[in-house]
Design an enzyme around this catalytic site. Structure first.
Site, PDB file in Angstrom:
ATOM      1  N   CYS A  55      35.662  25.255  41.421  1.00  0.00           N
ATOM      2  CA  CYS A  55      36.784  25.444  40.487  1.00  0.00           C
ATOM      3  C   CYS A  55      37.759  24.260  40.567  1.00  0.00           C
ATOM      4  CB  CYS A  55      37.502  26.745  40.821  1.00  0.00           C
ATOM      5  SG  CYS A  55      38.844  27.107  39.675  1.00  0.00           S
ATOM      6  N   CYS A  59      44.532  26.483  43.942  1.00  0.00           N
ATOM      7  CA  CYS A  59      45.089  27.688  44.571  1.00  0.00           C
ATOM      8  C   CYS A  59      44.861  27.608  46.093  1.00  0.00           C
ATOM      9  CB  CYS A  59      44.419  28.935  43.995  1.00  0.00           C
ATOM     10  SG  CYS A  59      44.366  28.913  42.190  1.00  0.00           S
ATOM     11  N   CYS A  62      42.295  29.786  48.015  1.00  0.00           N
ATOM     12  CA  CYS A  62      40.985  30.107  47.435  1.00  0.00           C
ATOM     13  C   CYS A  62      39.822  29.264  47.960  1.00  0.00           C
ATOM     14  CB  CYS A  62      41.049  30.003  45.915  1.00  0.00           C
ATOM     15  SG  CYS A  62      39.506  30.614  45.169  1.00  0.00           S
ATOM     16  N   CYS A  99      33.447  44.730  38.296  1.00  0.00           N
ATOM     17  CA  CYS A  99      34.309  43.601  37.947  1.00  0.00           C
ATOM     18  C   CYS A  99      33.593  42.282  38.224  1.00  0.00           C
ATOM     19  CB  CYS A  99      35.594  43.693  38.771  1.00  0.00           C
ATOM     20  SG  CYS A  99      36.709  42.324  38.434  1.00  0.00           S
ATOM     21  N   CYS A 131      35.113  45.208  33.918  1.00  0.00           N
ATOM     22  CA  CYS A 131      36.298  44.369  34.106  1.00  0.00           C
ATOM     23  C   CYS A 131      35.829  42.932  34.331  1.00  0.00           C
ATOM     24  CB  CYS A 131      37.046  44.890  35.335  1.00  0.00           C
ATOM     25  SG  CYS A 131      38.425  43.865  35.861  1.00  0.00           S
ATOM     26  N   CYS A 191      44.996  44.394  34.609  1.00  0.00           N
ATOM     27  CA  CYS A 191      44.924  44.527  36.067  1.00  0.00           C
ATOM     28  C   CYS A 191      45.607  43.292  36.629  1.00  0.00           C
ATOM     29  CB  CYS A 191      43.457  44.584  36.489  1.00  0.00           C
ATOM     30  SG  CYS A 191      43.214  44.463  38.273  1.00  0.00           S
ATOM     31  N   ARG A 263      45.499  49.185  43.934  1.00  0.00           N
ATOM     32  CA  ARG A 263      44.232  48.886  44.632  1.00  0.00           C
ATOM     33  C   ARG A 263      44.470  48.188  45.974  1.00  0.00           C
ATOM     34  NH1 ARG A 263      41.644  46.476  40.608  1.00  0.00           N
ATOM     35  NH2 ARG A 263      41.309  48.582  39.845  1.00  0.00           N
TER      36      ARG A 263
HETATM   37  N1  SAM Z   1      39.472  32.068  38.627  1.00  0.00           N
HETATM   38  C1  SAM Z   1      40.084  33.235  38.148  1.00  0.00           C
HETATM   39  C2  SAM Z   1      41.561  33.335  38.456  1.00  0.00           C
HETATM   40  O1  SAM Z   1      42.019  32.684  39.378  1.00  0.00           O
HETATM   41  O2  SAM Z   1      42.238  34.090  37.765  1.00  0.00           O
HETATM   42  C3  SAM Z   1      39.406  34.511  38.627  1.00  0.00           C
HETATM   43  C4  SAM Z   1      38.875  34.593  40.046  1.00  0.00           C
HETATM   44  S1  SAM Z   1      40.103  34.498  41.341  1.00  0.00           S
HETATM   45  C5  SAM Z   1      39.080  34.326  42.773  1.00  0.00           C
HETATM   46  C6  SAM Z   1      40.782  36.145  41.382  1.00  0.00           C
HETATM   47  C7  SAM Z   1      41.823  36.480  42.401  1.00  0.00           C
HETATM   48  O3  SAM Z   1      41.244  36.570  43.691  1.00  0.00           O
HETATM   49  C8  SAM Z   1      42.965  35.500  42.624  1.00  0.00           C
HETATM   50  O4  SAM Z   1      43.947  35.587  41.652  1.00  0.00           O
HETATM   51  C9  SAM Z   1      43.497  35.954  43.972  1.00  0.00           C
HETATM   52  O5  SAM Z   1      44.507  36.922  43.803  1.00  0.00           O
HETATM   53  C10 SAM Z   1      42.278  36.588  44.647  1.00  0.00           C
HETATM   54  N2  SAM Z   1      41.877  35.804  45.836  1.00  0.00           N
HETATM   55  C11 SAM Z   1      41.186  34.640  45.851  1.00  0.00           C
HETATM   56  N3  SAM Z   1      41.020  34.193  47.097  1.00  0.00           N
HETATM   57  C12 SAM Z   1      41.613  35.089  47.913  1.00  0.00           C
HETATM   58  C13 SAM Z   1      41.790  35.168  49.336  1.00  0.00           C
HETATM   59  N4  SAM Z   1      41.332  34.227  50.150  1.00  0.00           N
HETATM   60  N5  SAM Z   1      42.444  36.243  49.834  1.00  0.00           N
HETATM   61  C14 SAM Z   1      42.920  37.202  48.999  1.00  0.00           C
HETATM   62  N6  SAM Z   1      42.782  37.168  47.663  1.00  0.00           N
HETATM   63  C15 SAM Z   1      42.147  36.131  47.121  1.00  0.00           C
HETATM   64  C1  DTB Z   2      41.756  40.902  43.207  1.00  0.00           C
HETATM   65  O1  DTB Z   2      42.977  41.117  43.122  1.00  0.00           O
HETATM   66  N1  DTB Z   2      41.097  40.735  44.352  1.00  0.00           N
HETATM   67  C2  DTB Z   2      39.714  40.457  44.097  1.00  0.00           C
HETATM   68  C3  DTB Z   2      39.602  40.601  42.569  1.00  0.00           C
HETATM   69  N2  DTB Z   2      40.960  40.804  42.174  1.00  0.00           N
HETATM   70  C4  DTB Z   2      38.943  39.575  41.757  1.00  0.00           C
HETATM   71  C5  DTB Z   2      39.274  39.146  44.639  1.00  0.00           C
HETATM   72  C6  DTB Z   2      39.437  39.030  46.133  1.00  0.00           C
HETATM   73  C7  DTB Z   2      38.807  37.751  46.558  1.00  0.00           C
HETATM   74  C8  DTB Z   2      38.870  37.552  48.025  1.00  0.00           C
HETATM   75  C9  DTB Z   2      38.292  36.248  48.427  1.00  0.00           C
HETATM   76  C10 DTB Z   2      36.828  36.101  48.146  1.00  0.00           C
HETATM   77  O2  DTB Z   2      36.013  37.002  48.447  1.00  0.00           O
HETATM   78  O3  DTB Z   2      36.425  35.032  47.657  1.00  0.00           O
HETATM   79 FE1  SF4 Z   3      39.862  28.793  40.788  1.00  0.00          FE
HETATM   80 FE2  SF4 Z   3      40.075  30.254  42.970  1.00  0.00          FE
HETATM   81 FE3  SF4 Z   3      42.264  29.508  41.667  1.00  0.00          FE
HETATM   82 FE4  SF4 Z   3      40.608  31.325  40.538  1.00  0.00          FE
HETATM   83  S1  SF4 Z   3      41.813  31.599  42.391  1.00  0.00           S
HETATM   84  S2  SF4 Z   3      41.564  29.569  39.532  1.00  0.00           S
HETATM   85  S3  SF4 Z   3      38.641  30.583  41.314  1.00  0.00           S
HETATM   86  S4  SF4 Z   3      40.802  28.147  42.686  1.00  0.00           S
END
Ligand code: SAM
Ligand code: DTB
Ligand code: SF4
Length: 334
Positions: A55, A59, A62, A99, A131, A191, A263
């Protein structure tokens, strides 16, 4: 569907709730919970990463951001059949919501999006609430997802507006809010929630809840994630949040957004059953099941089944309270 709770909340009011003595806070949240939801009923959702890694966003939490060196392997979009097979397994294991997540900054109008629309259509026809979380969306893209049968869209605010630029610099808070508005306009359930444990203050947590509760309509689902610190990300060394902090977030969300599904999302793998029980007492009524979230581990299905049995919890049915008419409205007319 309007929630009918149009009260404007001030930060002070939210802060007054968030900062109550924790047992009093839990008691009040549990009371509100029982007024609006069936006791002991928990929505079971399954997540699948349909497009993993690579990506372009930054973030800080992430593991899928291309710029950080994590163990996540970049993969192309999964095939429709593979996804439908995973959804069918999730249904057999008791999930009512499926989802699909993609490591995209935003949706592009290309062949990959067309495939996601087919996935949405297929999962919807299996009778599950479908979702997606695909990044930013235009109004037209939201409309296409709705027509394909999308039930809900996940797009988290993640933290407060003030703290946002310490976590993400490649997009703004307003970008997030614009997508939420596009989702609403398309009549898709919203959500939206966030993550705690990213070095934010209590004021930031209250600020995020303040933004969520004062949206034109409350989100139907509010995910509360505990940061899963992943090696290679800037937040890899963040200390674990205490369960009492999860309880304060969940309970405050429950009291101010009484009808929402709150959730207990990422972070369960490091919580004991006792700690999770406190979160259910505080008003959480939804979880992600299955041994993986998107890229990180989650409790095993049988561990969750044992927890449900021990705590007397039962899975919530799909499309609850919406009647057959609305249920079938989700299926596109060909
Ligand atoms: N790329 C899209 C976005 O950012 O909206 C969708 C996927 S993104 C992985 C969805 C959500 O996962 C993020 O907004 C964040 O709240 C959650 N997330 C990602 N990495 C995480 C982590 N290490 N711990 C907890 N939540 C995480
Ligand atoms: C949300 O609030 N938590 C989920 C879902 N929406 C998409 C994602 C959690 C991701 C945790 C890190 C991972 O497994 O990559
Ligand atoms: Fe990309 Fe992860 Fe940020 Fe979603 S949360 S926009 S997958 S870097």
């Amino acid at each position: 569907m309007t929630q009918g709770f149009n009260k404007h909340w001030t930060r002070e009011e939210i802060s007054g709730i968030y900062n109550m003595p924790v047992l009093e806070l839990m008691y009040r949240a549990a009371t509100v919970h029982r007024e609006h939801h069936a006791t002991g009923e928990v929505q079971v959702c399954t997540l699948l990463s349909v497009k993993t890694g690579g990506c372009p966003e930054d973030c800080a939490y992430c593991p899928q951001a291309a710029r950080y060196h994590t163990n996540v392997k970049v993969e192309k979009l999964l095939e429709v059949d593979e996804v439908l097979q995973a959804a069918s397994n999730a249904k057999i294991n008791g999930s009512t919501r499926f989802c699909m997540g993609a490591a995209w900054r935003e949706v592009r109008d290309n062949r990959d999006f067309d495939k996601v629309l087919q996935m949405v259509d297929g999962v919807n026809k299996m009778g599950m609430e479908v979702c997606c979380t695909l990044g930013m969306l235009t109004e037209e893209q939201a409309e296409k997802l709705k027509n394909a049968g999308l039930y809900a869209y996940n797009h988290n605010l993640d933290t407060s507006e003030e703290h946002y630029d310490k976590i993400i610099s490649t997009r703004t808070y307003d970008d997030r809010l614009d997508t939420l508005e596009n989702v609403r306009k398309a009549k898709i359930h919203v959500c939206s929630g966030g993550i705690i444990g990213m070095g934010e203050s209590h004021e930031d947590r209250i600020g995020m809840l303040h933004t969520l509760v004062n949206l034109p309509e409350h989100p139907e689902s509010v995910p509360v994630n505990a940061l899963v610190p992943v090696e290679g990300t800037p937040l890899e060394d963040q200390p674990r949040v205490s369960v009492w902090e999860m309880v304060r977030m969940i309970a405050t969300a429950r009291i101010i957004m009484p009808k929402a599904m709150v959730r207990l999302s990422a972070g369960r793998v490091r919580m004991s059953v006792e700690e999770q029980a406190l979160c259910f007492m505080a008003g959480a009524n939804s979880i992600f099941a299955g041994d993986k979230l998107l890229t990180t581990p989650n409790p095993e299905v049988n561990e969750d089944q044992n927890m449900f049995e021990l705590l007397g919890l039962k899975p919530r049915e799909a499309f609850k309270g919406e009647g057959e008419a609305l249920r079938f409205e989700q299926i596109p007319q060909h």
